[in-house]
Design a protein around this motif. Structure first.
Motif, PDB file in Angstrom:
ATOM      1  N   VAL A 129       0.835  -1.205   0.000  1.00 15.93           N
ATOM      2  CA  VAL A 129       0.000   0.000   0.000  1.00 15.93           C
ATOM      3  C   VAL A 129       0.871   1.257   0.000  1.00 15.93           C
ATOM      4  O   VAL A 129       0.610   2.226  -0.724  1.00 15.93           O
ATOM      5  N   TRP A 142      -4.545  -3.463   0.334  1.00 13.06           N
ATOM      6  CA  TRP A 142      -5.643  -3.003   1.203  1.00 13.06           C
ATOM      7  C   TRP A 142      -6.512  -4.182   1.628  1.00 13.06           C
ATOM      8  O   TRP A 142      -6.863  -4.319   2.802  1.00 13.06           O
ATOM      9  N   ASP A 177     -15.501  -0.778   2.354  1.00 15.66           N
ATOM     10  CA  ASP A 177     -14.740  -1.063   1.135  1.00 15.66           C
ATOM     11  C   ASP A 177     -15.600  -1.094  -0.123  1.00 15.66           C
ATOM     12  O   ASP A 177     -15.084  -0.873  -1.227  1.00 15.66           O
ATOM     13  N   LYS A 225     -11.366   1.461   7.361  1.00 15.81           N
ATOM     14  CA  LYS A 225     -10.004   0.971   7.560  1.00 15.81           C
ATOM     15  C   LYS A 225      -9.323   1.668   8.727  1.00 15.81           C
ATOM     16  O   LYS A 225      -8.623   1.037   9.527  1.00 15.81           O
ATOM     17  N   ALA A 257      -3.507   2.802   7.135  1.00 15.64           N
ATOM     18  CA  ALA A 257      -3.636   2.768   5.679  1.00 15.64           C
ATOM     19  C   ALA A 257      -4.603   3.834   5.172  1.00 15.64           C
ATOM     20  O   ALA A 257      -4.357   4.473   4.143  1.00 15.64           O
TER      21      ALA A 257
END
Length: 664
Positions: A129, A142, A177, A225, A257
């Motif tokens: 990432v 991810w 996501d 995340k 992230a």
């Protein structure tokens, strides 16, 4: 080797270590620990070399097309600038510390080989990432982190809490996501590429047609995340995993992230004032809400989990006022002291050796038994509370300073409303952070709980790591605030007078008030145990921890305790204590809004399937079955019966023929 080759090897080495660990875990267990530690250390050396060569200068940009797609190309692209180089160093430092620490912490765990391999894979995915210059390749890392978190949080799958926590972490992050993926496709469609450099070029040229919609879709994935409101509820429950996993997730991988992604594409978010305002509100609610919740938790790891959520709120707040330098500065500083906090908590768990180990109200006489954890955790808590000269002071003041610049009109890259929101929420959170940090220190090290049996000294691999992480927790801030601007956008990161005085002042007030409250409560109340503390058999600390992951509950198996009247959090929060301890019942809201309707729908589908569809199926099969039964009755196997039936049939046909002929 060229810098590009070294950068490719940084994520590749942990991946190869994970693959080898999985293959050799059963056949050659003696190689498991070297395969866990050595590739990560080599990756750290290479990441440091890449950072030294990059030196804040021209970014390393290389790419090769994977395969023709017929539309938007997907490329195996590498993009290493100052942000990426330093973030990779943070990831590898924390990962190496976690792997070394785990060799002692989980030395008797039968599932250590798979655990170590998953940690290496987790590290490799985060490095992918960080270094990726193509958003689709970034998406691979991810998602790999998501599946690794599922397995690692559920490491103690024998316990229902661990199973539920791993599933919750996976589902909540996947909920974010889905819109994140849609946003990536929309962004690539507008820009004509998944390459980061081309997307930023399209933003500069005004080629993004729907920046607000795209940014809001992307923020959903970031919220999941990086555990930001309203998708933060999975992170406190993720404490069901081993403590070293918590250190890795909270300090350098998964939750970092989302912040890193926004920092990488910050010009895109700056193109939408609405998105920046939403980001500021999300950061403010996350900061203050999580700080209140942390002040009410009794489980030491849940305090640290809510602390992580709040500190990530500072990072997203810095991004909301358009300063990724301050955001990544706090990301680096936070990574050092938060990893130290979790690993020190693991030492406390290892030393306590009882099934009451995680509840601060039940800790006692640990200060002298774990001196390494006591001193290093004190350093980390001072950094968390942003007390000068510890690293957290410099990075947190950088965030407050850029918010002040927006408020005073020194920059026009962010709306003034976002500046006010971040500044006020940041000051309130600074007060609450110092309060819960002081409370944690007092209850964990100066509490008078029942003394657990002494399980001996901790392995050197555990205590040495604490002192390694204590160095950047103490000294990183002042050095980095002068050096990092050259690596980032050139923005000044040194503390400003106004926010330094305000931030430090409210932090001192929070700490002093909490200490005074604790002195008052301990002088006028005594702990009332309802049962004796049962010692856990000697053995692996991780297995002990598995029995204590639900220690925030009012009952602990065979041991029950009355609410601790000496807890200053109860007096400070007053009527807010109960809802704050329950995370303001957000899980209950989600249960009412989503879980119950989904279960009701599932029950309806099951009813229709069983009572309606299966009824038709059973009916369709009943008639042939009845006919078959009737025919089966006629098939007796008796020849005389068959001849008699034939003769009877012949007679009937003959009579019928005569009647027909006569009638004719």
């Amino acid at each position: 080797m060229t810098t590009t080759t070294l950068a490719v090897l940084v994520p590749l080495l942990p991946f190869l270590g994970a693959l080898a660990g999985l293959l050799l875990g059963r056949t050659a267990p003696g190689f498991v620990r070297p395969l866990a530690v050595l590739p990560t250390l080599a990756s750290l050396a290479l990441a440091a070399t890449v950072a030294w060569r990059q030196g804040g200068g021209q970014a390393v940009d290389a790419a090769t097309e994977l395969t023709p797609t017929g539309s938007v190309p997907v490329e195996l692209a590498l993009y290493v600038d100052g942000f990426a180089a330093l973030t990779a160093v943070l990831v590898t430092v924390v990962a190496a510390c976690v792997q070394i620490y785990s060799t002692g912490y989980l030395r008797d765990d039968p599932r250590y080989p798979s655990y170590a391999a998953l940690v290496s894979l987790f590290t490799s995915a985060m490095l992918l990432v960080v270094y990726s210059g193509d958003l689709m390749v970034l998406l691979v890392g991810w998602e790999v982190m998501g599946i690794c978190s599922y397995f690692l949080v559920g490491h103690y799958w024998e316990t229902p809490e661990a199973r539920a926590a791993s599933l919750k972490a996976f589902l909540v992050t996947k909920l974010g996501d889905v819109p994140f993926l849609i946003g990536l496709f929309a962004l690539a469609t507008d820009a004509g590429s998944f390459r980061v450099t081309r997307i930023l070029g399209a933003v500069a040229d005004g080629g993004i047609e729907h920046p607000t919609l795209i940014c809001l879709l992307l923020l959903a994935g970031v919220a999941g995340k990086s555990a930001q409101f309203p998708l933060h509820t999975w992170l406190p429950d993720a404490m069901a995993g081993p403590t070293p996993v918590s250190a890795l997730i909270h300090a350098a991988t998964m939750v970092a992230a989302g912040v890193y992604f926004v920092a990488r594409l910050l010009p895109l978010f700056e193109a939408s004032q609405a998105a920046m305002t939403v980001l500021a509100v999300m950061a403010a609610v996350t900061m203050t809400g999580s700080a209140l919740a942390a002040l009410a938790q009794d489980d030491i790891k849940r305090v640290l989990a809510y602390s992580t959520i709040g500190q990530l709120g500072y990072m997203t707040g810095a991004l909301a006022v358009a300063d990724r330098g301050a955001a990544v500065f706090h990301l680096l500083s936070h990574g050092a002291f938060k990893a130290l906090l979790f690993l020190a908590a693991g030492v406390i768990i290892h030393a306590a050796g009882t099934n009451s180990l995680a509840a601060m109200s039940r800790m006692g006489h640990l200060r002298d038994r774990v001196p390494d954890a006591y001193w290093t955790m004190t350093v980390a808590l001072l950094a968390l509370a942003a007390i000068p000269p510890f690293s957290g002071f410099f990075s947190k003041e950088a965030v407050l300073g850029v918010a002040e610049h927006v408020v005073t009109g020194h920059t026009e890259h962010a709306p003034a409303a976002a500046g006010w929101i971040v500044l006020l929420a940041g000051l309130v959170t600074a007060l609450l952070t110092a309060a819960y940090a002081t409370r944690l220190w007092l209850l964990a090290f100066r509490g008078e709980g029942p003394e657990a049996p002494d399980h001996g000294r901790q392995p050197l691999t555990m205590t040495a790591v604490l002192w390694v992480l204590a160095v950047p927790s103490l000294a990183l801030g002042g050095f980095a605030s002068r050096v990092l601007p050259d690596w980032f956008d050139g923005h000044d990161l040194t503390p400003t007078l106004t926010t330094s005085v305000l931030g430090t002042g409210v932090a001192l007030v929070g700490g002093i008030v909490t200490y005074a409250t604790w002195r008052h409560t301990t002088a006028h109340a005594a702990r009332v145990p309802l049962g004796a503390v049962a010692a856990h058999p000697e053995g692996d600390a991780g297995l002990v921890e598995a029995e204590a992951i639900a220690s925030h509950a009012p009952a602990y198996g065979d041991i029950a305790y009355a609410p601790d009247p000496s807890d200053p959090g109860r007096l400070l929060l007053g009527p807010l204590h109960r809802p704050a301890a329950a995370g303001f019942h957000l899980d209950a809201v989600y249960t009412a809004l989503f879980v119950r309707p989904v279960r009701a729908g599932a029950n309806l589908v099951r009813f229709l399937d069983r009572e309606v569809v299966e009824t038709y199926v059973r009916g369709a099969g009943a008639l042939p079955r009845w006919l078959g039964a009737a025919v089966r009755r006629a098939q007796t196997g008796n020849v005389q019966t068959y001849v008699s039936a034939l003769l009877a049939g012949t007679v009937v046909l003959a009579v019928a023929a005569v009647l027909v002929a006569t009638g004719a």
